[in-house]
Design a protein around this motif. Structure first.
Motif, PDB file in Angstrom:
ATOM      1  N   GLY A   1      -5.824  22.490 -10.654  1.00 48.04           N
ATOM      2  CA  GLY A   1      -5.509  23.495  -9.656  1.00 48.04           C
ATOM      3  C   GLY A   1      -5.763  23.075  -8.224  1.00 48.04           C
ATOM      4  N   ARG A   2      -6.038  21.797  -7.979  1.00 52.47           N
ATOM      5  CA  ARG A   2      -6.288  21.329  -6.612  1.00 52.47           C
ATOM      6  C   ARG A   2      -5.541  20.017  -6.385  1.00 52.47           C
ATOM      7  NH1 ARG A   2     -10.591  19.587  -9.697  1.00 52.47           N
ATOM      8  NH2 ARG A   2     -11.424  17.501  -9.263  1.00 52.47           N
ATOM      9  N   SER A   3      -5.415  19.633  -5.130  1.00 47.50           N
ATOM     10  CA  SER A   3      -4.741  18.395  -4.771  1.00 47.50           C
ATOM     11  C   SER A   3      -5.763  17.287  -4.538  1.00 47.50           C
ATOM     12  CB  SER A   3      -3.897  18.588  -3.505  1.00 47.50           C
ATOM     13  OG  SER A   3      -2.853  19.504  -3.735  1.00 47.50           O
ATOM     14  N   VAL A   4      -5.433  16.100  -5.011  1.00 45.25           N
ATOM     15  CA  VAL A   4      -6.280  14.920  -4.831  1.00 45.25           C
ATOM     16  C   VAL A   4      -5.422  13.834  -4.192  1.00 45.25           C
ATOM     17  CG1 VAL A   4      -7.703  13.177  -5.959  1.00 45.25           C
ATOM     18  CG2 VAL A   4      -7.673  15.515  -6.842  1.00 45.25           C
ATOM     19  N   ASP A   5      -5.927  13.252  -3.113  1.00 42.09           N
ATOM     20  CA  ASP A   5      -5.208  12.199  -2.402  1.00 42.09           C
ATOM     21  C   ASP A   5      -5.499  10.853  -3.060  1.00 42.09           C
ATOM     22  OD1 ASP A   5      -3.493  11.304  -0.391  1.00 42.09           O
ATOM     23  OD2 ASP A   5      -5.171  10.716   0.887  1.00 42.09           O
ATOM     24  N   LEU A   6      -4.458  10.111  -3.411  1.00 42.74           N
ATOM     25  CA  LEU A   6      -4.598   8.808  -4.061  1.00 42.74           C
ATOM     26  C   LEU A   6      -3.987   7.739  -3.158  1.00 42.74           C
ATOM     27  CD1 LEU A   6      -3.375   9.753  -7.670  1.00 42.74           C
ATOM     28  CD2 LEU A   6      -5.680   9.949  -6.735  1.00 42.74           C
ATOM     29  N   ARG A   7      -4.738   6.691  -2.890  1.00 44.10           N
ATOM     30  CA  ARG A   7      -4.249   5.547  -2.117  1.00 44.10           C
ATOM     31  C   ARG A   7      -4.072   4.370  -3.078  1.00 44.10           C
ATOM     32  NH1 ARG A   7      -5.603   7.008   3.218  1.00 44.10           N
ATOM     33  NH2 ARG A   7      -5.474   9.303   3.190  1.00 44.10           N
TER      34      ARG A   7
ATOM     35  N   GLU B   1       0.846  -1.189   0.000  1.00 45.65           N
ATOM     36  CA  GLU B   1       0.000   0.000   0.000  1.00 45.65           C
ATOM     37  C   GLU B   1       0.883   1.242   0.000  1.00 45.65           C
ATOM     38  OE1 GLU B   1      -2.786   0.009   3.184  1.00 45.65           O
ATOM     39  OE2 GLU B   1      -4.040  -1.571   2.318  1.00 45.65           O
ATOM     40  N   GLY B   2       0.450   2.259  -0.746  1.00 48.46           N
ATOM     41  CA  GLY B   2       1.184   3.513  -0.813  1.00 48.46           C
ATOM     42  C   GLY B   2       0.238   4.679  -1.015  1.00 48.46           C
TER      43      GLY B   2
END
Length: 267
Positions: free
Chosen positions: A210-216, A201-202
């Motif tokens: 223009g925005r940040s998206v968290d990816l797992r 997992e990472g």
């Protein structure tokens, strides 16, 4: 789209430092006998023409050519491998900005056209896998997908989006491309590329629109190779209102009636 999976990198060469960021290049010089540094230049990529490696031998000069009459930046005595690495990163940033206006990176494309766009990217001269991974994830963000599944089969690999709880097949990749795509995802999410027999997992913080998206990122071994699932946590989407869940008018009225009850629980 600002280069979905591109991370910043700082190079240290004697007293000079070069920071290759997502939006800008920064050159600074360390003050002798001190931990402080003085900033000598900050340039956006709109002001950068190209990065060149000049000279032969083990140490070379990295030249960053600027536009609008600004004097070029030069970093002499740089190890060749590091100069080529920095020049490649800068070239990648410039290529990213050039492609930002492409249809596949500015909005959601019809599902039927994703395969054609992916084939066009793979037919390019450079950065095929980097651009393909960015394209797949950007389209997932534009479509409001909660997951992206990279699923290996005997003769091919399939990419599927989960939108509103329903899996949609987006495109098909050759097995040799699948391996390169998975390695790219594992590198940027700090997973072990050589480890293919154990779950991993990472996490990635991607920038798009223009925005940040968290990816797992989750990698699992299967009978046909590794399956990778990318979960998207987009803060812009937030909580959906009851009327935005896609229910029919009749079902929505029934739910509103239940929610308005003064007591009880909904399971």
């Amino acid at each position: 789209m600002e280069g979905v999976l591109e991370s910043a990198q700082t190079f240290h060469w004697r007293r000079l430092r070069l920071h290759v960021g997502a939006e800008t290049l920064v050159m600074d010089r360390r003050v002798p006998l001190s931990q402080r540094a003085t900033v000598e230049g900050v340039r956006s990529y709109d002001e950068v023409e190209e990065a060149l490696v000049k000279g032969s031998g083990r140490r070379v000069t990295l030249q960053v050519r600027l536009t609008n009459g600004h004097p070029d930046w030069e970093f002499p005595g740089v190890p060749r491998a590091e100069a080529e690495w920095a020049a490649g990163l800068i070239a990648g940033r410039l290529a990213t900005r050039q492609r930002a206006a492409a249809a596949g990176f500015t909005g959601a494309l019809p599902l039927a056209s994703l395969q054609r766009e992916a084939d066009t990217i793979l037919a390019g001269d450079t950065r095929q896998v980097v651009d393909l991974v960015d394209f797949i994830l950007v389209q997932a963000t534009h479509r409001g997908a909660s997951d992206v599944h990279f699923e290996p089969f005997r003769a091919e690999s399939r990419v599927r989006y989960r939108v509103d709880g329903v899996l949609q097949e987006a495109l098909v990749l050759p097995l040799n491309v699948q391996e390169a795509v998975l390695n790219r995802l594992k590198v940027v999410s700090n997973l072990k590329v050589f480890e293919t027999g154990l779950p991993q997992e990472g996490r990635i913080v991607a920038r798009t629109g223009g925005r940040s998206v968290d990816l797992r990122v989750t990698a699992l071994p299967t009978i046909h190779g590794e399956k990778v699932t990318v979960r998207l946590f987009d803060p812009q989407r937030g909580m959906l209102a009851l009327g935005e869940l896609g229910m029919s008018e009749e079902t929505l009225r029934a739910w509103r009636g239940l929610v308005d009850q003064p007591q009880g629980a909904l399971l």
